[in-house]
Structures are given as structure tokens and as C-alpha cells.
Design a protein around this motif. Structure first.
Motif, short mmCIF file in Angstrom:
data_model
loop_
_atom_site.label_atom_id
_atom_site.label_comp_id
_atom_site.label_asym_id
_atom_site.label_seq_id
_atom_site.Cartn_x
_atom_site.Cartn_y
_atom_site.Cartn_z
N PRO A 191 21.07 20.82 -6.51
CA PRO A 191 22.43 20.60 -6.13
C PRO A 191 22.71 19.13 -5.61
O PRO A 191 21.66 18.44 -5.28
CB PRO A 191 22.53 21.55 -4.79
N VAL A 192 23.85 18.76 -6.04
CA VAL A 192 24.40 17.39 -5.96
C VAL A 192 25.10 17.06 -4.88
O VAL A 192 26.46 17.87 -4.90
CB VAL A 192 24.89 16.74 -7.30
N ARG A 193 25.35 16.26 -4.01
CA ARG A 193 25.94 16.07 -2.97
C ARG A 193 26.92 14.84 -3.37
O ARG A 193 26.32 13.59 -3.14
CB ARG A 193 25.18 15.55 -1.54
N GLU A 194 28.10 15.18 -3.59
CA GLU A 194 28.94 14.25 -4.43
C GLU A 194 29.98 13.59 -3.25
O GLU A 194 31.02 13.98 -3.27
CB GLU A 194 29.81 14.65 -5.50
N THR A 195 29.36 12.77 -2.66
CA THR A 195 30.21 11.74 -1.39
C THR A 195 31.44 11.07 -2.01
O THR A 195 32.19 10.76 -1.01
CB THR A 195 29.26 11.00 -0.62
N PRO A 203 34.37 20.20 -5.91
CA PRO A 203 33.64 19.69 -6.97
C PRO A 203 34.26 20.15 -8.35
O PRO A 203 34.33 19.25 -9.31
CB PRO A 203 32.15 20.21 -6.71
N SER A 204 34.75 21.05 -8.33
CA SER A 204 35.46 21.86 -9.86
C SER A 204 36.37 22.96 -9.36
O SER A 204 35.62 23.95 -8.65
CB SER A 204 34.62 21.81 -10.92
N GLY A 205 37.57 23.21 -9.93
CA GLY A 205 38.14 24.64 -9.82
C GLY A 205 37.80 25.34 -11.06
O GLY A 205 38.26 26.23 -11.10
N TRP A 261 38.74 -6.95 -3.87
CA TRP A 261 37.73 -7.34 -4.64
C TRP A 261 36.32 -6.93 -4.27
O TRP A 261 36.00 -7.55 -3.08
CB TRP A 261 38.04 -9.13 -4.35
N SER A 262 35.56 -6.26 -4.83
CA SER A 262 34.37 -6.08 -4.52
C SER A 262 33.52 -5.39 -5.87
O SER A 262 34.20 -5.30 -6.67
CB SER A 262 34.45 -4.83 -3.58
N THR A 263 32.36 -4.92 -5.59
CA THR A 263 31.73 -4.07 -6.55
C THR A 263 32.19 -2.96 -6.54
O THR A 263 32.42 -2.25 -5.55
CB THR A 263 30.00 -4.35 -6.43
N VAL A 264 32.10 -2.06 -7.66
CA VAL A 264 32.05 -0.51 -7.74
C VAL A 264 30.93 -0.04 -6.95
O VAL A 264 29.78 -0.44 -7.34
CB VAL A 264 32.39 0.07 -8.97
N PRO A 265 31.04 0.81 -5.93
CA PRO A 265 29.74 1.36 -5.35
C PRO A 265 28.90 1.99 -6.16
O PRO A 265 29.36 2.89 -6.85
CB PRO A 265 30.67 2.09 -4.12
N ASP A 266 27.63 1.97 -5.93
CA ASP A 266 26.85 2.62 -6.37
C ASP A 266 26.60 3.95 -5.71
O ASP A 266 27.03 4.27 -4.64
CB ASP A 266 25.37 1.99 -6.34
N THR A 267 25.90 4.97 -6.32
CA THR A 267 25.80 6.22 -5.63
C THR A 267 24.22 6.54 -5.81
O THR A 267 23.80 6.46 -6.71
CB THR A 267 26.74 7.34 -6.20
N ASP A 268 23.62 7.22 -4.80
CA ASP A 268 22.27 7.68 -4.71
C ASP A 268 22.45 9.47 -5.01
O ASP A 268 21.41 10.25 -4.68
CB ASP A 268 21.52 7.42 -3.75
N ALA A 269 23.56 9.96 -5.23
CA ALA A 269 23.73 11.43 -5.26
C ALA A 269 22.62 11.92 -6.35
O ALA A 269 22.44 13.11 -6.04
CB ALA A 269 25.21 11.74 -5.78
N PHE A 270 22.24 11.41 -7.46
CA PHE A 270 21.65 11.87 -8.23
C PHE A 270 20.11 11.57 -8.28
O PHE A 270 19.12 11.72 -9.10
CB PHE A 270 21.94 11.48 -9.76
N ALA A 271 19.81 10.96 -6.91
CA ALA A 271 18.46 10.43 -7.09
C ALA A 271 17.30 11.31 -6.99
O ALA A 271 16.06 11.19 -7.69
CB ALA A 271 18.42 9.69 -5.74
N SER A 272 17.59 12.61 -6.58
CA SER A 272 16.43 13.62 -6.68
C SER A 272 16.85 14.59 -7.95
O SER A 272 15.83 15.51 -7.88
CB SER A 272 16.70 14.44 -5.42
N VAL A 273 17.56 14.32 -8.80
CA VAL A 273 17.74 15.03 -9.87
C VAL A 273 16.62 14.86 -10.76
O VAL A 273 16.40 13.69 -11.56
CB VAL A 273 18.85 14.96 -10.61
N PRO A 274 15.67 15.61 -11.24
CA PRO A 274 14.84 15.36 -12.44
C PRO A 274 15.20 15.40 -13.98
O PRO A 274 16.15 16.22 -14.03
CB PRO A 274 13.42 16.36 -11.93
N ALA A 275 14.34 14.88 -14.79
CA ALA A 275 14.74 15.04 -16.16
C ALA A 275 14.75 16.88 -16.51
O ALA A 275 13.68 17.51 -15.87
CB ALA A 275 13.83 14.40 -16.94
N TRP A 276 15.54 17.24 -17.34
CA TRP A 276 15.51 18.67 -17.89
C TRP A 276 14.50 18.75 -18.47
O TRP A 276 14.45 18.45 -19.80
CB TRP A 276 16.52 19.18 -18.27
N THR A 277 13.38 19.59 -18.32
CA THR A 277 12.02 19.82 -19.14
C THR A 277 11.94 21.27 -19.54
O THR A 277 11.37 21.43 -20.46
CB THR A 277 10.92 19.21 -18.44
#
Length: 298
Positions: A191-195, A203-205, A261-277
């Protein structure tokens, strides 16, 4: 002694001396009566007038030509720079709120994926949606198109209707599912926590269960209820997937207005997502019939 002759001679001499003094002051030649154009003979505070005014006009002409040439060189440099390195894009809609606002001018890094790197989950990318989000259409007036492309390249006009800015949610091989029992999107079973999603949006209808083919991306807007993205093309050829080679670049900075004026914020929402194997790399598929388009999305 002839006093009258002496007086006459003295008067003539005095007059000639007076004329000579006047000629020296005014810069005239006492013999010929012509003016001397030399700069050293001009009276104090008076600019010498050239005998031929063409040189002054030529100097002014060269100045204007030089200014025009510098402007042209700068314009060509900016166009080349925006074409190969960093291009401004005007955000025309609220589909990426709150990350990007309507009217923001984002700076797209065109070198981000030039040297072997690939778009990653969570990246905000600009891409050409021709063939995936919009159907191929015959070209219009080439002159008008070229002028519009030049203005858009400098961030002075809206981008082409085929250019989109979205967030990468799934890359090649990923299985993306919506939604789990808690109403969250999951990627490869995590599950992804999309802040970054707009406050109050789901997240989607539209429910979906897809596997992203290699070399393509599954993209979604942050303002889910107002975003026309991969979900809207599930039942169409390509299934809403964006080819990686259609990605123009990564949105790294907000350059205008100055208050944002800023950088586009990064996200760590997918940090724990593994490659699909364990899943197959099959074509994308929707859960059930083609998902309907949510009203009001742009």
C-alpha cells in the motif's frame, strides 16, 4: 607727409587684423573664408560638425544592427537551451494540485533521463501524449505551429494540447491496484501512502488492476478528481500507458511566480515498494469493463 594716406593704411590694416582674429575664433580660414572642420578649431562647448553627415548615420545604423544581432543570438541560444537542457512549461490546469498550481511555470530537466536513467515512481514528468492520451492528428499550419512551439519553449504560451504533466505511479513490470480495503493504491502488493494527493480526494474513484508493460509508465495527477490520466484510457489501445520515449523531461523546479519559486517536492511514498518479481509482464488489464470517465476532469 601724407597724413590721409597713413590713416587709410592704418584703417585697412586694423580691419584685416580684426577679420583675422574673428576667423581664428570661428575656425574659418582667413584667406579663403572657408570653415575648418578640424576638431581642434571648434569653439569651447560646441561639437564639431562633420563635413559629411553620413558617418554619424552609419554609426547609428551599426548600433541598431549590433543590438538586433545580439538579440537574435540570445533568442537562438535560449531556444537551443530549452530544446536540449531546460525547458519552461506553463501549467494550464489544476490536475496536479496542490503540488503544481494553475499558472505555474515549471522548469523541466531534459537531461534527467538522457544518460541511461529511467523515470522512477514518484517523479513528476512532462510527456507527449500523442498516441497514448490523444489520437494522432494531421498537422496544422506549419508556420503557426513553429511560432507557437517557439513561444511555448520560452514559457510564453501554453504547451501543446498533446503535452501533459503527471506523476509516475507505476513503471515497467509493476502491478498497480486500486483500491485495497483501506482505500489505498498498492504497487507490487505494498500500500502506498500518497501524501501529495489533493486533500479530500480519494486515491481513485475508478477501480483498476493493471500490470505496466516494460518501457511504459502508469501516470496519475495529484488532484485525482480533476485529472484526466492513465485511468481514462484503460479501455483504449495502449491501456493508458505512456511510452518512456515520449517523456520530455522531469519537472524539477517551479520558476514562476516568484512567490512559489522552489523545487518540485520529492516524495518517499514508494520507498518501500519492491520490484515486481512474482507477477507476469503481461499487457495491462482493467478490473471489469472499461472504466468510465469521471465528470469534470481535465
Amino acid at each position: 607727409m601724407d597724413t590721409e594716406a597713413q590713416h587709410t593704411e592704418r584703417d585697412r590694416s586694423s580691419g584685416e587684423e580684426e577679420r583675422s582674429r574673428s576667423a581664428r575664433v570661428s575656425g574659418a580660414d582667413p584667406e579663403s573664408g572657408r570653415r575648418d572642420g578640424g576638431a581642434g578649431c571648434a569653439p569651447p562647448g560646441v561639437e564639431p560638425v562633420p563635413a559629411d553627415g553620413a558617418s554619424a548615420h552609419a554609426s547609428g545604423g551599426l548600433t541598431w544592427r549590433r543590438t538586433g544581432l545580439v538579440g537574435l543570438v540570445c533568442m537562438v541560444f535560449l531556444l537551443l537551451f530549452s530544446h536540449f537542457v531546460l525547458q519552461p512549461f506553463l501549467v494550464p490546469s489544476g490536475s496536479m494540485e496542490p503540488t503544481l498550481q494553475v499558472g505555474d511555470r515549471i522548469l523541466v530537466n531534459k537531461l534527467a533521463y538522457r544518460f541511461g536513467d529511467q523515470p522512477r515512481r514518484g517523479d513528476v514528468v512532462v510527456f507527449d501524449g500523442t498516441g497514448s492520451f490523444v489520437q494522432e492528428e494531421p498537422g496544422g499550419n506549419p508556420v503557426t505551429g513553429a511560432l507557437h512551439d517557439a513561444a511555448a519553449a520560452l514559457g510564453l504560451a501554453e504547451p501543446d494540447e498533446t503535452d501533459f504533466v503527471k506523476r509516475v505511479v507505476g513503471t515497467g513490470g509493476d502491478r498497480v491496484v486500486c483500491c485495497d480495503k483501506d482505500g489505498r493504491i498498492s504497487v507490487n502488493g505494498v500500500p502506498v501512502r500518497e501524501t501529495y494527493v489533493m486533500l479530500g480526494d480519494q486515491p481513485s474513484g475508478v477501480p483498476f488492476d493493471i500490470v505496466v508493460p516494460d518501457g511504459t509508465l502508469w501516470v496519475m495527477g495529484d488532484h485525482r478528481s480533476q485529472s484526466s490520466d492513465s485511468r481514462d484510457h484503460l479501455g483504449q489501445p495502449g491501456g493508458g500507458m505512456v511510452p518512456v520515449d515520449k517523456v520530455i523531461g522531469r519537472a524539477d523546479w517551479i520558476g514562476w511566480p516568484f512567490g512559489r519559486w522552489s523545487t518540485v517536492p520529492d516524495t518517499d511514498a514508494f520507498a518501500s515498494v519492491p520490484a515486481w518479481t512474482t507477477g507476469g509482464h503481461g499487457a495491462a488489464h482493467a478490473a471489469g469493463p472499461a472504466a468510465p470517465r469521471e465528470p469534470g476532469r481535465g
